[in-house]
Design an enzyme around this catalytic site. Structure first.
Site, PDB file in Angstrom:
ATOM      1  N   HIS A   1      23.138  -0.426  10.254  1.00  0.00           N
ATOM      2  CA  HIS A   1      24.432  -1.109  10.377  1.00  0.00           C
ATOM      3  C   HIS A   1      25.541  -0.103  10.730  1.00  0.00           C
ATOM      4  O   HIS A   1      26.350  -0.350  11.627  1.00  0.00           O
ATOM      5  CB  HIS A   1      24.729  -1.829   9.051  1.00  0.00           C
ATOM      6  CG  HIS A   1      26.027  -2.573   9.003  1.00  0.00           C
ATOM      7  ND1 HIS A   1      26.101  -3.942   8.857  1.00  0.00           N
ATOM      8  CD2 HIS A   1      27.310  -2.135   9.056  1.00  0.00           C
ATOM      9  CE1 HIS A   1      27.380  -4.307   8.835  1.00  0.00           C
ATOM     10  NE2 HIS A   1      28.138  -3.232   8.943  1.00  0.00           N
ATOM     11  N   GLU A   2      25.546   1.032  10.022  1.00  0.00           N
ATOM     12  CA  GLU A   2      26.622   2.021  10.243  1.00  0.00           C
ATOM     13  C   GLU A   2      26.474   2.726  11.589  1.00  0.00           C
ATOM     14  O   GLU A   2      27.472   3.078  12.224  1.00  0.00           O
ATOM     15  CB  GLU A   2      26.661   3.055   9.114  1.00  0.00           C
ATOM     16  CG  GLU A   2      26.931   2.494   7.726  1.00  0.00           C
ATOM     17  CD  GLU A   2      28.086   1.515   7.664  1.00  0.00           C
ATOM     18  OE1 GLU A   2      29.047   1.639   8.442  1.00  0.00           O
ATOM     19  OE2 GLU A   2      28.015   0.596   6.828  1.00  0.00           O
TER      20      GLU A   2
ATOM     21  N   CYS B   1      30.179  -7.088   6.117  1.00  0.00           N
ATOM     22  CA  CYS B   1      30.819  -5.924   6.724  1.00  0.00           C
ATOM     23  C   CYS B   1      32.256  -5.847   6.225  1.00  0.00           C
ATOM     24  O   CYS B   1      32.939  -6.866   6.166  1.00  0.00           O
ATOM     25  CB  CYS B   1      30.787  -6.074   8.247  1.00  0.00           C
ATOM     26  SG  CYS B   1      31.557  -4.706   9.123  1.00  0.00           S
ATOM     27  N   LEU B   2      32.697  -4.651   5.883  1.00  0.00           N
ATOM     28  CA  LEU B   2      34.075  -4.486   5.395  1.00  0.00           C
ATOM     29  C   LEU B   2      35.090  -4.879   6.468  1.00  0.00           C
ATOM     30  O   LEU B   2      36.228  -5.187   6.151  1.00  0.00           O
ATOM     31  CB  LEU B   2      34.312  -3.033   4.957  1.00  0.00           C
ATOM     32  CG  LEU B   2      33.502  -2.578   3.731  1.00  0.00           C
ATOM     33  CD1 LEU B   2      33.726  -1.097   3.475  1.00  0.00           C
ATOM     34  CD2 LEU B   2      33.857  -3.395   2.496  1.00  0.00           C
TER      35      LEU B   2
ATOM     36  N   HIS C   1      27.843   0.509  14.258  1.00  0.00           N
ATOM     37  CA  HIS C   1      29.305   0.599  14.354  1.00  0.00           C
ATOM     38  C   HIS C   1      29.734   1.719  15.304  1.00  0.00           C
ATOM     39  O   HIS C   1      30.756   1.606  15.980  1.00  0.00           O
ATOM     40  CB  HIS C   1      29.921   0.912  12.982  1.00  0.00           C
ATOM     41  CG  HIS C   1      30.252  -0.298  12.155  1.00  0.00           C
ATOM     42  ND1 HIS C   1      31.122  -1.281  12.565  1.00  0.00           N
ATOM     43  CD2 HIS C   1      29.849  -0.668  10.911  1.00  0.00           C
ATOM     44  CE1 HIS C   1      31.239  -2.203  11.609  1.00  0.00           C
ATOM     45  NE2 HIS C   1      30.476  -1.858  10.588  1.00  0.00           N
TER      46      HIS C   1
ATOM     47  N   GLY D   1      28.867   1.518   2.795  1.00  0.00           N
ATOM     48  CA  GLY D   1      28.870   2.281   4.037  1.00  0.00           C
ATOM     49  C   GLY D   1      30.165   2.012   4.784  1.00  0.00           C
ATOM     50  O   GLY D   1      30.775   0.952   4.610  1.00  0.00           O
TER      51      GLY D   1
ATOM     52  N   GLN E   1      35.920   1.811  11.851  1.00  0.00           N
ATOM     53  CA  GLN E   1      36.466   0.852  10.885  1.00  0.00           C
ATOM     54  C   GLN E   1      37.783   1.331  10.279  1.00  0.00           C
ATOM     55  O   GLN E   1      38.498   0.548   9.659  1.00  0.00           O
ATOM     56  CB  GLN E   1      35.455   0.590   9.764  1.00  0.00           C
ATOM     57  CG  GLN E   1      34.196  -0.110  10.256  1.00  0.00           C
ATOM     58  CD  GLN E   1      33.263  -0.412   9.104  1.00  0.00           C
ATOM     59  OE1 GLN E   1      32.453   0.414   8.728  1.00  0.00           O
ATOM     60  NE2 GLN E   1      33.383  -1.596   8.518  1.00  0.00           N
TER      61      GLN E   1
HETATM   62 NI    NI Z   1      30.199  -2.890   8.811  1.00  0.00          NI
END
Ligand code: NI
Length: 187
Positions: A130-131, A88-89, A134, A46, A51
């Site tokens: 989660h997304e 998380c990225l 963000h 995701g 991000q």
């Molecule tokens: Ni994340």
């Protein structure tokens, strides 16, 4: 399509509220394509617009080879609970247990602007929560206990000092950018 830079913890945009999408434009289509490309290059499941330094209210998701975009997503139902490890990225190498709803129904628009609903359980439900977080400036570390959050942040700061990196931008290496589409569970 291009692989975009990923903004990491400390970048102000990760804490900003996003702006609802009101028009489906060619620029938006390109952003969606680039976000998928970036998510696959980073081996994520995701990725949300902040991000990659953007303020549009949208995220891309691909759990179990089912890619889709959610534009202006809203959680309209939550049910049950699940606890599991998240990453998380935008916070590489940091993981923590987060409690989430076991099931969510999300209402969103697709890339043509059409409304749809997704009824999700388990990992897909976790990924959606989660997304969508963000898109409202929230990160998974916000859910950790104070002690665990401090430990995670200390580890994060130490790794960044070692790298000498103060840019808040994560450039994927050319190998990563050209890499396979193997997944792990970073969001
Ligand atoms: Ni994340």
């Amino acid at each position: 399509m291009s692989v975009l830079d990923i903004y990491v913890l400390g970048a102000p945009i990760l804490r900003h509220e996003t702006v609802p999408v009101t028009e489906i434009t060619p620029d938006l289509q390109r952003l969606i394509d680039d976000m998928f490309e970036t998510m696959y290059a980073a081996k994520g499941i995701g990725l949300a617009a902040p991000q990659v330094g953007r303020s549009e209210q949208l995220s891309v998701i691909d759990v179990d080879e089912n890619p889709f975009v959610v534009i202006n997503p809203d959680i309209v139902l939550t049910e049950g609970k699940q606890k599991g490890e998240e990453g998380c990225l935008s916070i590489p190498d940091i993981y923590g247990d987060v409690e989430r709803a076991m099931r969510v129904i999300v209402r969103a628009q697709d890339r043509t602007g059409k409304s749809f609903e997704v009824d999700a359980n388990d990992l897909l439900a976790r990924c959606l929560q989660h997304e969508i977080d963000h898109l409202h400036g929230r990160l998974f570390i916000d859910y950790l206990s104070l002690v665990k959050r401090r430990a995670a942040l200390a580890k994060w700061e130490k790794a960044r000092q070692k790298d000498g990196d103060r840019s808040h931008i994560r450039k994927l290496t050319p190998q990563e950018a050209a890499g396979s589409h193997r997944r792990d569970e970073e969001l």
